[in-house]
Design a protein around this motif. Structure first.
Motif, mmCIF file in Angstrom:
data_model
loop_
_atom_site.group_PDB
_atom_site.id
_atom_site.type_symbol
_atom_site.label_atom_id
_atom_site.label_comp_id
_atom_site.label_asym_id
_atom_site.label_seq_id
_atom_site.Cartn_x
_atom_site.Cartn_y
_atom_site.Cartn_z
ATOM 1 N N ASN A 168 18.818 1.755 33.361
ATOM 2 C CA ASN A 168 19.647 2.964 33.448
ATOM 3 C C ASN A 168 19.783 3.649 32.099
ATOM 4 O O ASN A 168 19.748 4.885 32.015
ATOM 5 N N SER B 273 24.118 0.714 39.619
ATOM 6 C CA SER B 273 23.199 1.852 39.499
ATOM 7 C C SER B 273 23.540 2.762 38.328
ATOM 8 O O SER B 273 22.716 3.596 37.927
ATOM 9 N N THR B 274 24.737 2.626 37.757
ATOM 10 C CA THR B 274 25.113 3.447 36.596
ATOM 11 C C THR B 274 25.548 2.600 35.408
ATOM 12 O O THR B 274 26.028 3.141 34.415
ATOM 13 N N THR C 127 25.352 0.686 32.003
ATOM 14 C CA THR C 127 24.550 0.859 30.794
ATOM 15 C C THR C 127 24.799 -0.326 29.858
ATOM 16 O O THR C 127 25.707 -1.122 30.066
ATOM 17 N N LEU D 217 23.500 7.937 39.274
ATOM 18 C CA LEU D 217 23.047 8.137 37.899
ATOM 19 C C LEU D 217 22.672 9.602 37.666
ATOM 20 O O LEU D 217 22.965 10.170 36.605
#
Length: 279
Positions: free
Chosen positions: A59, A229-230, A232, A143
């Motif tokens: 990501n 999914s997001t 970091t 994202l």
């Protein structure tokens, strides 16, 4: 006279960096009556088998690869538009720069409401017959939603930098190009773009650093979800170190992040070096 600055640098820069290198090889926890013990490379072994780490790394790279060219290009177009000497340009410069001076927390909360299933964005899409997704709850769109918001929030800052670079280019060059019959596009490619070389390097570095440090938007809007999914690297480091209290593990993530940023910086320096000066 150097003592106050030296003390601050040692306390808030040198010592934390040294502790990071030390803690990365221990099982230290943030709040624990048991002192940390040396465990060698166990943190790194666990890290490289952690699916969340690989998702966070992916990501972070995707976010950076998209943000750097798109945000810089949009900001450049805006700078060219507001660089003209016409009435109203000062007003538009102010409007474009407003998101930059607004707190990222406020901006994230605003877009959080806009991205809801029945939020403003989906209401506007419904007006033209498009059914919008649940932006922040769908792994396919989450994202992308953060990327769009991040571009909108920061492009005004880089517009100002591009604008300062545009105003350093002598007007005589454009007049000479016009006399030679150069079109607007030819003036841009042969006068404007070469004249923005130093500005391009600065823009590239600042956007890349900001992209790798993505945290606030994720922390407020999605908290790494859905399904990582997001997530970091920075968000994973903070979550591991403070929420899960795995200080040693978080330090290991920080070291990997440091190596990644170092490699990207070296590549950037190589690609943006002054070829004439290196000869």
């Amino acid at each position: 006279m150097l003592l106050p600055a030296a003390v601050l640098i040692i306390m808030f820069l040198i010592i934390p960096i040294a502790l990071t290198f030390i803690l990365a090889f221990t099982n230290t926890r943030l709040i624990s009556p048991v002192p940390g013990q040396f465990i060698g490379l166990q943190n790194f072994s666990n890290l490289f088998t952690d699916e969340t780490f690989w998702a966070s790394l992916r990501n972070t790279i995707v976010f950076t690869v998209v943000i750097v060219p798109v945000q810089s290009a949009v900001a450049l177009v805006m700078a060219v538009l507001v660089n003209s000497k016409t009435r109203g340009t000062t007003f538009f410069r102010t409007i474009y720069f407003l998101p930059v001076v607004t707190s990222i927390v406020v901006v994230s909360m605003l877009w959080l409401f806009m991205y809801q299933k029945d939020g403003l964005i989906n209401l506007l899409l419904a007006r033209i017959g498009i059914e919008g997704p649940d932006w922040l709850a769908d792994p396919r769109w989450s994202l992308f939603a953060i990327i769009v918001m991040s571009i909108w929030q920061a492009m005004g800052f880089h517009m100002i930098i591009w604008l300062s670079g545009l105003q350093t280019i002598p007007e005589e060059l454009y007049e000479a190009a016009a006399l030679d019959g150069a079109s607007k596009w030819q003036q841009f490619t042969n006068v404007t773009w070469p004249g923005l070389r130093a500005t391009r390097v600065f823009i590239l570095i600042t956007i890349t650093i900001a992209a790798f440090g993505l945290f606030s938007q994720v922390n407020i809007m999605t908290q790494g979800g859905p399904l990582d999914s997001t997530s970091t690297l920075v968000y994973m480091t903070v979550r591991s170190g403070f929420q899960q209290q795995q200080t040693g593990y978080a330090a290991a993530i920080s070291l990997v992040f440091f190596v990644l940023v170092l490699v990207v910086t070296l590549i950037q320096n190589f690609l943006t070096r002054d070829k004439e000066a290196s000869r």
